[in-house]
Design a protein around this motif. Structure first.
Motif, mmCIF file in Angstrom:
data_model
loop_
_atom_site.group_PDB
_atom_site.id
_atom_site.type_symbol
_atom_site.label_atom_id
_atom_site.label_comp_id
_atom_site.label_asym_id
_atom_site.label_seq_id
_atom_site.Cartn_x
_atom_site.Cartn_y
_atom_site.Cartn_z
ATOM 1 N N ASP A 61 0.753 -1.167 -0.020
ATOM 2 C CA ASP A 61 0.033 -0.017 0.179
ATOM 3 C C ASP A 61 0.634 1.209 -0.032
ATOM 4 O O ASP A 61 1.991 1.226 0.521
ATOM 5 N N TRP A 62 0.429 2.446 -0.532
ATOM 6 C CA TRP A 62 0.980 3.629 -0.561
ATOM 7 C C TRP A 62 0.881 4.184 0.758
ATOM 8 O O TRP A 62 -0.070 4.249 1.497
ATOM 9 N N VAL A 63 1.938 4.729 1.153
ATOM 10 C CA VAL A 63 1.795 5.335 2.621
ATOM 11 C C VAL A 63 2.477 6.931 2.352
ATOM 12 O O VAL A 63 3.915 6.987 2.038
ATOM 13 N N VAL A 64 1.768 8.020 2.434
ATOM 14 C CA VAL A 64 2.343 9.347 2.341
ATOM 15 C C VAL A 64 2.663 9.907 3.917
ATOM 16 O O VAL A 64 1.898 10.190 4.575
ATOM 17 N N HIS A 65 3.981 10.388 3.956
ATOM 18 C CA HIS A 65 4.329 11.079 5.393
ATOM 19 C C HIS A 65 4.385 12.441 4.998
ATOM 20 O O HIS A 65 4.970 13.043 4.192
ATOM 21 N N ASP A 66 3.612 13.216 6.128
ATOM 22 C CA ASP A 66 3.602 14.685 6.097
ATOM 23 C C ASP A 66 3.544 15.179 4.711
ATOM 24 O O ASP A 66 4.265 16.338 4.505
ATOM 25 N N SER A 67 2.736 14.618 3.840
ATOM 26 C CA SER A 67 2.359 15.285 2.653
ATOM 27 C C SER A 67 3.481 15.295 1.905
ATOM 28 O O SER A 67 3.666 16.503 0.748
ATOM 29 N N HIS A 68 4.653 14.639 2.040
ATOM 30 C CA HIS A 68 5.896 15.078 1.052
ATOM 31 C C HIS A 68 6.680 13.592 0.728
ATOM 32 O O HIS A 68 7.392 13.656 -0.102
ATOM 33 N N ARG A 69 6.596 12.721 1.616
ATOM 34 C CA ARG A 69 7.336 11.604 1.509
ATOM 35 C C ARG A 69 6.465 10.157 1.093
ATOM 36 O O ARG A 69 5.521 9.841 2.023
ATOM 37 N N LEU A 70 6.663 9.526 -0.020
ATOM 38 C CA LEU A 70 6.207 8.394 -0.292
ATOM 39 C C LEU A 70 6.635 6.975 0.160
ATOM 40 O O LEU A 70 7.951 6.903 -0.395
ATOM 41 N N ASP A 71 6.062 6.364 0.913
ATOM 42 C CA ASP A 71 6.658 4.904 1.323
ATOM 43 C C ASP A 71 5.632 3.612 1.047
ATOM 44 O O ASP A 71 4.510 3.801 0.565
ATOM 45 N N PHE A 72 6.257 2.510 1.045
ATOM 46 C CA PHE A 72 5.302 1.473 0.858
ATOM 47 C C PHE A 72 5.122 0.407 1.671
ATOM 48 O O PHE A 72 6.470 0.106 2.698
ATOM 49 N N ALA A 73 4.075 0.072 2.328
ATOM 50 C CA ALA A 73 3.804 -0.844 3.419
ATOM 51 C C ALA A 73 3.507 -2.227 2.760
ATOM 52 O O ALA A 73 2.548 -2.463 2.240
ATOM 53 N N TRP A 74 4.479 -3.097 2.915
ATOM 54 C CA TRP A 74 4.728 -4.439 2.064
ATOM 55 C C TRP A 74 3.594 -5.504 3.057
ATOM 56 O O TRP A 74 4.075 -5.644 4.426
ATOM 57 N N ASP A 75 3.095 -6.319 2.483
ATOM 58 C CA ASP A 75 2.544 -7.493 2.972
ATOM 59 C C ASP A 75 2.565 -8.589 1.687
ATOM 60 O O ASP A 75 1.414 -8.526 1.167
ATOM 61 N N GLU A 76 3.484 -9.288 1.575
ATOM 62 C CA GLU A 76 3.650 -10.073 0.240
ATOM 63 C C GLU A 76 2.732 -11.351 0.246
ATOM 64 O O GLU A 76 2.146 -11.637 -0.692
ATOM 65 N N GLU A 77 2.534 -11.763 1.607
ATOM 66 C CA GLU A 77 1.390 -13.038 1.642
ATOM 67 C C GLU A 77 0.163 -12.495 1.223
ATOM 68 O O GLU A 77 -0.546 -13.312 0.591
ATOM 69 N N ALA A 78 -0.426 -11.260 1.782
ATOM 70 C CA ALA A 78 -1.742 -10.963 1.240
ATOM 71 C C ALA A 78 -1.806 -10.745 -0.088
ATOM 72 O O ALA A 78 -2.909 -10.832 -0.731
#
Length: 480
Positions: A158-175
């Motif tokens: 899933d996309w995760v945006v921190h403080d409206s400036h940094r894009l990270d990814f929350a991984w769950d490969e099994e899901a």
């Protein structure tokens, strides 16, 4: 007895010329069809007819093919986020705002109904819908009468945006793997649907939210089934930069290295390739690769133009030999308006009125869409093809005066001139109203759903902002 419909003495027919593999105008003659297909195009039909209609001041054209759209919650977001974006992510609003409006499971039926109704009213007869699996998807698609390619999306991050400036990814490969398995099961169900008008598409959601092995396995499973595969790739600069960080490759290069590209693949958007002026690359190999692999591109200009970005240019892709078809992505779900915007954006990007013609964009919305789906029986009016067609009223005020009816339709009239739509010879839109679904009822339901979702927006925003802060209205609201 099979019901045969004949439209007599049609003013203008957009017919398929097999010798030139092109669309052409024919004036006069009949169009006859039944549920098995087109029986006559432009000649005199002397066989029996169940229904006869006048073609006076009418244009009959092939149904349009929307190669990329999203039902899910998209129709409910209309009028909310058009003026916002995340500045640090090149102005793209998708990452920070797309998950804020959540109508829940109860919204799926209304959203799908409204989307299909809007698309059919604008002349779409074939639709490739990328969405999450829900209980009513198959039933509503079948009831609408549309020719539907249903693509249940799956991903491992899933996309995760921190403080409206940094894009990270929350991984769950099994899901993600579990979602892949469910998607394949649903795609098989769609193909087996008794309507005969539905099919499944394998759809890893985004190139950057799936591990390489999942992308490869998805392509393998699609090919085992003889299904299409569609994936969002090269759609944003954030994705482009992320792939460079991970692999040193553009999205096209990465998918090619994995062996995913091929004539059965449709890339959603494919904007930020190695020739795009926003990227760091200054090569021009990606379009050559797409053409050599016969991979199709789904071009959806409106939603990206709202964020200030555009493919450079549709004319250039076509001249490079890339098969580019048209999609609507999200609202307004209007194929004719999308075609107009595609034409304008291409001319602006190419800095030339000659970059793309009205005939070119019509070809992209019909024959190119059929090629993307591996079909030679839709997107054209020729004897033996499917009876997927649109009747346009040339007397509609926005069509008049008529010199070139296709130009009047695309540049001026849009869906206001669409009178009737048929799929497999069955009437799906009559006088601008869908016949198989409760379009009006779904529209009424959408207002309550949007109000409810807006009231809950702070629950889905990482910073807890309410809707007034997330999406300020166009004008100040004053009391009294």
């Amino acid at each position: 007895m099979t019901e045969i419909t004949v439209i007599r003495d049609v003013d203008t027919i957009i017919a398929y010329d097999a010798a030139g593999d092109r669309q052409v105008y024919r004036h006069g003659g009949d169009v006859a069809f039944d549920e098995t297909g087109l029986l006559c195009v432009g000649e005199r039909f002397d066989g029996p007819a169940t229904t006869e209609l006048s073609g006076k001041a009418r244009m009959v054209m092939p149904g349009l093919i929307d190669i990329h759209c999203h039902s899910h919650d998209e129709p409910m977001a209309k009028g909310i986020f058009e003026d916002v974006g995340t500045a640090a992510l090149w102005g793209q609003a998708m990452y920070e705002y797309s998950s804020v409006i959540d109508g829940g499971a109860d919204a799926r039926a209304a959203c799908l109904t409204v989307m299909l109704g809007d698309l059919m009213r604008s002349g779409a007869t074939t639709v490739l819908d990328i969405a999450g699996i829900h209980d009513t998807w198959l039933d509503i698609a079948a009831q609408s009468g549309v020719r539907g390619y249903l693509a249940p999306g799956f991903r491992q991050a899933d996309w995760v945006v921190h403080d409206s400036h940094r894009l990270d990814f929350a991984w769950d490969e099994e899901a993600g793997r579990d979602a892949f398995a469910r998607a394949l099961e649903f795609a098989d169900q769609a193909r087996a649907h008794p309507s005969g008008r539905l099919d499944g598409v394998v759809s890893p959601s985004q190139v950057e939210t799936c591990r390489p092995d999942l992308l490869v396995d998805a392509a393998d499973e699609a090919r085992k089934r003889g299904m299409r595969l569609t994936v969002h790739a090269a759609q944003t600069m954030a994705e482009h930069e992320e792939l460079l960080r991970r692999t040193g490759l553009t999205a096209v290069q990465y998918l090619d290295q994995l062996g995913v590209l091929g004539p059965d693949v449709i890339i959603g958007h494919c904007i930020f390739t190695d020739h795009h002026s926003w990227t760091r690359q200054r090569t021009r190999a990606d379009l050559v690769t797409l053409a050599e692999r016969s991979t199709s591109v789904a071009h959806c200009p409106v939603t990206f133009a709202r964020s200030g970005m555009a493919l450079e240019t549709l004319g250039a892709y076509r001249r490079a030999g890339v098969n580019v078809a048209i999609g609507t992505d999200s609202y307004p779900f209007n194929m004719l308006e999308e075609m107009r915007q595609a034409l304008i954006c291409s001319r602006l990007g190419g800095r030339s009125v000659f970059d793309l013609s009205t005939g070119d964009i019509f070809e992209a919305a019909t024959l190119a869409g059929a090629r993307a789906l591996g079909r030679s029986d839709i997107g054209r009016l020729s004897v033996g093809a499917k009876a997927d067609l649109v009747v346009v009223d040339l007397d509609t005020p926005t069509m008049r005066p008529v010199y070139d009816p296709l130009r009047s339709l695309v540049h001026c009239a849009a869906e206001r001139a669409v009178e009737r739509v048929y799929v497999d010879g069955r009437l799906t839109v009559d006088e601008g109203r869908p016949t198989g679904i409760d379009y009006e009822g779904a529209l009424r339901e959408m207002q309550a759903l949007q109000d409810w979702a807006c009231a809950r927006a702070r629950l889905f925003d990482p910073r807890g902002r309410d809707i007034a802060e997330l999406a300020p209205k166009s004008l100040p609201v004053v009391q009294g």
